[in-house]
Design a protein around this motif. Structure first.
Motif, mmCIF file in Angstrom:
data_model
loop_
_atom_site.group_PDB
_atom_site.id
_atom_site.type_symbol
_atom_site.label_atom_id
_atom_site.label_comp_id
_atom_site.label_asym_id
_atom_site.label_seq_id
_atom_site.Cartn_x
_atom_site.Cartn_y
_atom_site.Cartn_z
ATOM 1 N N THR A 221 0.841 -1.187 0.000
ATOM 2 C CA THR A 221 0.000 0.000 0.000
ATOM 3 C C THR A 221 0.873 1.233 0.000
ATOM 4 O OG1 THR A 221 -1.719 -1.163 1.263
ATOM 5 C CG2 THR A 221 -1.813 1.243 1.232
ATOM 6 N N LEU A 222 0.587 2.170 -0.897
ATOM 7 C CA LEU A 222 1.346 3.412 -0.928
ATOM 8 C C LEU A 222 1.113 4.198 0.346
ATOM 9 C CD1 LEU A 222 0.884 4.767 -4.571
ATOM 10 C CD2 LEU A 222 2.939 3.780 -3.567
ATOM 11 N N ALA A 223 2.208 4.696 0.941
ATOM 12 C CA ALA A 223 2.088 5.503 2.141
ATOM 13 C C ALA A 223 1.853 6.972 1.807
ATOM 14 C CB ALA A 223 3.353 5.359 2.991
ATOM 15 N N GLY A 224 1.982 7.335 0.525
ATOM 16 C CA GLY A 224 1.782 8.713 0.095
ATOM 17 C C GLY A 224 1.844 8.793 -1.411
ATOM 18 N N ASN A 225 1.695 10.005 -1.951
ATOM 19 C CA ASN A 225 1.774 10.195 -3.393
ATOM 20 C C ASN A 225 3.179 9.878 -3.894
ATOM 21 O OD1 ASN A 225 -0.884 11.085 -3.393
ATOM 22 N ND2 ASN A 225 -0.305 13.223 -3.125
ATOM 23 N N ARG A 226 3.250 9.288 -5.068
ATOM 24 C CA ARG A 226 4.542 8.941 -5.651
ATOM 25 C C ARG A 226 4.596 9.436 -7.089
ATOM 26 N NH1 ARG A 226 5.169 8.469 -1.160
ATOM 27 N NH2 ARG A 226 5.800 6.671 0.096
ATOM 28 N N VAL A 227 5.750 9.855 -7.540
ATOM 29 C CA VAL A 227 5.971 10.306 -8.906
ATOM 30 C C VAL A 227 7.151 9.542 -9.477
ATOM 31 C CG1 VAL A 227 6.585 12.241 -10.398
ATOM 32 C CG2 VAL A 227 5.065 12.621 -8.449
ATOM 33 N N VAL A 228 6.959 8.956 -10.641
ATOM 34 C CA VAL A 228 8.042 8.266 -11.331
ATOM 35 C C VAL A 228 8.552 9.185 -12.442
ATOM 36 C CG1 VAL A 228 8.702 6.274 -12.724
ATOM 37 C CG2 VAL A 228 7.079 5.998 -10.834
ATOM 38 N N SER A 229 9.791 9.604 -12.351
ATOM 39 C CA SER A 229 10.392 10.449 -13.376
ATOM 40 C C SER A 229 11.112 9.563 -14.383
ATOM 41 C CB SER A 229 11.371 11.446 -12.748
ATOM 42 O OG SER A 229 11.974 12.240 -13.739
ATOM 43 N N GLN A 230 10.541 9.442 -15.580
ATOM 44 C CA GLN A 230 11.133 8.565 -16.587
ATOM 45 C C GLN A 230 12.334 9.187 -17.283
ATOM 46 O OE1 GLN A 230 6.857 6.915 -18.084
ATOM 47 N NE2 GLN A 230 8.609 6.346 -19.318
ATOM 48 N N GLU A 231 12.384 10.537 -17.283
ATOM 49 C CA GLU A 231 13.442 11.241 -18.000
ATOM 50 C C GLU A 231 13.525 10.714 -19.428
ATOM 51 O OE1 GLU A 231 16.863 10.993 -15.447
ATOM 52 O OE2 GLU A 231 16.048 12.496 -14.079
ATOM 53 N N ASP A 232 14.673 10.196 -19.858
ATOM 54 C CA ASP A 232 14.789 9.706 -21.232
ATOM 55 C C ASP A 232 14.635 8.191 -21.311
ATOM 56 O OD1 ASP A 232 17.126 9.121 -19.911
ATOM 57 O OD2 ASP A 232 18.435 9.559 -21.613
ATOM 58 N N LYS A 233 14.079 7.593 -20.241
ATOM 59 C CA LYS A 233 13.943 6.137 -20.192
ATOM 60 C C LYS A 233 12.525 5.725 -20.585
ATOM 61 C CE LYS A 233 18.067 6.039 -18.400
ATOM 62 N NZ LYS A 233 18.259 7.494 -18.200
ATOM 63 N N THR A 234 12.367 4.491 -20.972
ATOM 64 C CA THR A 234 11.055 3.959 -21.324
ATOM 65 C C THR A 234 10.533 3.081 -20.188
ATOM 66 O OG1 THR A 234 12.004 2.019 -22.436
ATOM 67 C CG2 THR A 234 11.590 3.992 -23.779
ATOM 68 N N LEU A 235 9.219 2.935 -20.137
ATOM 69 C CA LEU A 235 8.578 2.077 -19.147
ATOM 70 C C LEU A 235 7.631 1.147 -19.887
ATOM 71 C CD1 LEU A 235 8.051 1.416 -16.134
ATOM 72 C CD2 LEU A 235 6.204 3.107 -16.195
ATOM 73 N N ALA A 236 7.851 -0.128 -19.781
ATOM 74 C CA ALA A 236 7.048 -1.094 -20.540
ATOM 75 C C ALA A 236 6.595 -2.235 -19.641
ATOM 76 C CB ALA A 236 7.858 -1.645 -21.713
ATOM 77 N N PHE A 237 5.406 -2.737 -19.920
ATOM 78 C CA PHE A 237 4.887 -3.917 -19.245
ATOM 79 C C PHE A 237 4.681 -5.013 -20.295
ATOM 80 C CE2 PHE A 237 3.654 -0.366 -16.625
ATOM 81 C CZ PHE A 237 3.826 -0.816 -15.329
ATOM 82 N N THR A 238 5.190 -6.176 -20.051
ATOM 83 C CA THR A 238 5.024 -7.285 -20.983
ATOM 84 C C THR A 238 4.298 -8.434 -20.284
ATOM 85 O OG1 THR A 238 7.189 -8.225 -20.402
ATOM 86 C CG2 THR A 238 7.111 -6.673 -22.251
ATOM 87 N N SER A 239 3.625 -9.235 -21.069
ATOM 88 C CA SER A 239 2.874 -10.359 -20.520
ATOM 89 C C SER A 239 3.056 -11.580 -21.407
ATOM 90 C CB SER A 239 1.386 -10.005 -20.418
ATOM 91 O OG SER A 239 0.621 -11.129 -20.033
ATOM 92 N N THR A 240 3.166 -12.727 -20.776
ATOM 93 C CA THR A 240 3.243 -13.990 -21.512
ATOM 94 C C THR A 240 1.971 -14.814 -21.299
ATOM 95 O OG1 THR A 240 4.384 -15.055 -19.652
ATOM 96 C CG2 THR A 240 5.754 -14.055 -21.379
ATOM 97 N N ALA A 241 0.921 -14.165 -20.804
ATOM 98 C CA ALA A 241 -0.344 -14.864 -20.547
ATOM 99 C C ALA A 241 -0.922 -15.438 -21.834
ATOM 100 C CB ALA A 241 -1.347 -13.914 -19.907
ATOM 101 N N THR A 242 -1.518 -16.590 -21.737
ATOM 102 C CA THR A 242 -2.172 -17.227 -22.877
ATOM 103 C C THR A 242 -3.674 -17.394 -22.659
ATOM 104 O OG1 THR A 242 -1.677 -19.414 -21.954
ATOM 105 C CG2 THR A 242 -0.084 -18.477 -23.528
ATOM 106 N N SER A 243 -4.157 -16.946 -21.503
ATOM 107 C CA SER A 243 -5.592 -17.015 -21.221
ATOM 108 C C SER A 243 -5.947 -15.889 -20.268
ATOM 109 C CB SER A 243 -5.977 -18.367 -20.613
ATOM 110 O OG SER A 243 -5.307 -18.550 -19.369
ATOM 111 N N GLY A 244 -7.224 -15.657 -20.090
ATOM 112 C CA GLY A 244 -7.667 -14.570 -19.238
ATOM 113 C C GLY A 244 -7.835 -13.286 -20.033
ATOM 114 N N THR A 245 -8.429 -12.266 -19.400
ATOM 115 C CA THR A 245 -8.712 -11.022 -20.122
ATOM 116 C C THR A 245 -8.315 -9.771 -19.357
ATOM 117 O OG1 THR A 245 -10.944 -10.952 -19.183
ATOM 118 C CG2 THR A 245 -10.681 -12.044 -21.325
#
Length: 367
Positions: free
Chosen positions: A122-146
């Motif tokens: 649980t977050l204890a407070g507000n958070r900020v992610v500074s990406q600057e010149d970086k990328t943020l990606a989420f990948t999934s290998t799921a084969t079922s579900g929605t």
């Protein structure tokens, strides 16, 4: 005697220099331990061996200075209570300002690793992610579900298996599925592809469906001239008291869209949205007041089986000359549909004679 002399010499070096070096004659800190073999492939062991104790021993200590570090190698002894409340697994612990043993990898006073990769948190407070010149990606290998990624369950839901995003649903049916209202502030681009922008259309155009599996396109509303079908019928001398359908005897048709099929019918030759305007006239023959109706019908079969696109009903006084109705209807019509204009006096309440002019005007609004 030799041991005594060594101890005295070591104590003298502590006092004189206040810095101790192990494997180095020039210590750079209070205690500077230098690897004996900092490079190469020697099998000799270098490192710092932290005192190893079981949980019972860690729990039994008193007067422990803050920052003391130990390695707990057994939690089968002692209990997870008191200063050992955080000792729930083998590992490194340090004694903190809260006077409890704390895991090196946990937050101060915490016995839980809050790394999101292996536990909820649980977050204890507000958070900020500074990406600057970086990328943020989420990948999934799921084969079922929605619902592989979501915000508040269905507020935003990503179906990574089928490459779909849902808003207000956890089971999106298309690439973007909005289950609710949607507001578009700027232009809407149609067509294009993954690397080319679509077409925003031009002022006055409307979206036209291409049907299942086909592209939606921008279309200019097509209007053909007024009086596309202007239908007259002859002066009738026969009085009427029931349902009557005027027979069109003259017409001006665009035969790409409409056909005068006789018997009061106008056939549809091109599917699309139509606006239909009908004007009908009457002469009331009865010497009593009564009601006269006018209707625009789609695919009329009988008075019990019909679709009414427009209707007007008026009660006239006896012997009213030049009574009239103006009707307007708008509907999507398919090829093969037909339109009829009906005039009637309900239950024969009054006798009327159809006037000498009726007109039908069709505007084609597009598909």
């Amino acid at each position: 005697m030799k041991k005594l002399l060594f101890s005295l010499a070591l104590f003298a070096s502590f006092t004189a220099f206040s810095q101790v070096g192990i494997n180095t004659p020039s210590p750079n800190a209070t205690l500077d331990i230098t690897a004996k073999n900092s490079i190469g492939n020697s099998s000799n062991i270098d490192g710092l061996l932290v005192p190893r104790v079981d949980r019972e021993r860690a729990q039994s200590m008193t007067g422990i200075p803050i920052s003391t570090m130990i390695y707990v190698n057994n939690i089968a002894t002692g209990t997870q209570a008191g200063i050992a409340a955080n000792i729930d697994a083998v590992g490194y612990y340090y004694f903190n300002e809260a006077n409890v043993w704390t895991k090196l990898k946990g937050a101060a006073g915490s016995a839980i690793d809050t790394n999101i990769y292996n536990t909820d948190g649980t977050l204890a407070g507000n958070r900020v992610v500074s990406q600057e010149d970086k990328t943020l990606a989420f990948t999934s290998t799921a084969t079922s579900g929605t619902n592989q990624f979501s915000v508040d369950g269905s507020t935003l839901s990503v179906d990574a298996v089928n490459n779909r995003v849902g808003v207000g649903t956890t089971t999106p049916q298309k690439s973007l599925h909005v289950n609710g209202t949607m507001q578009l502030t700027n232009e809407l681009n149609v067509g294009g592809n993954a690397s080319l922008v679509g077409n925003p259309g031009t002022a006055g155009q409307a979206l036209t469906s291409g049907g299942a599996g086909a592209s939606t396109t921008w279309s200019t509303l097509a209007n053909f001239p007024l009086n596309v079908l202007s239908a007259k019928f002859t002066i009738y001398t026969t009085n009427q008291s029931g349902e009557f359908f005027p027979t069109f005897v003259t017409s001006k048709l665009d035969t790409n869209y409409l056909q005068n099929a006789g018997n009061g019918r106008v056939n549809i030759l091109k599917a699309g949205y139509y606006q239909i305007l009908a004007s009908t006239t009457y002469n009331i023959i009865s010497t009593i007041a009564g009601t006269v109706n006018s209707r625009i019908y789609k695919n009329y079969v009988s008075s019990a089986s019909n679709t009414i696109l427009g209707m007007a009903s008026t009660t006239y006084v006896a012997s009213t000359p030049n009574a009239y109705h103006t009707l307007l209807g708008a509907v999507y019509l398919n090829v093969g549909d037909y339109i009829m204009v009906g005039q009637s006096s309900p239950n024969g309440s009054i006798t009327f004679r159809p006037g000498d002019y009726t007109s039908l005007v069709f505007d084609y609004l597009g598909q």
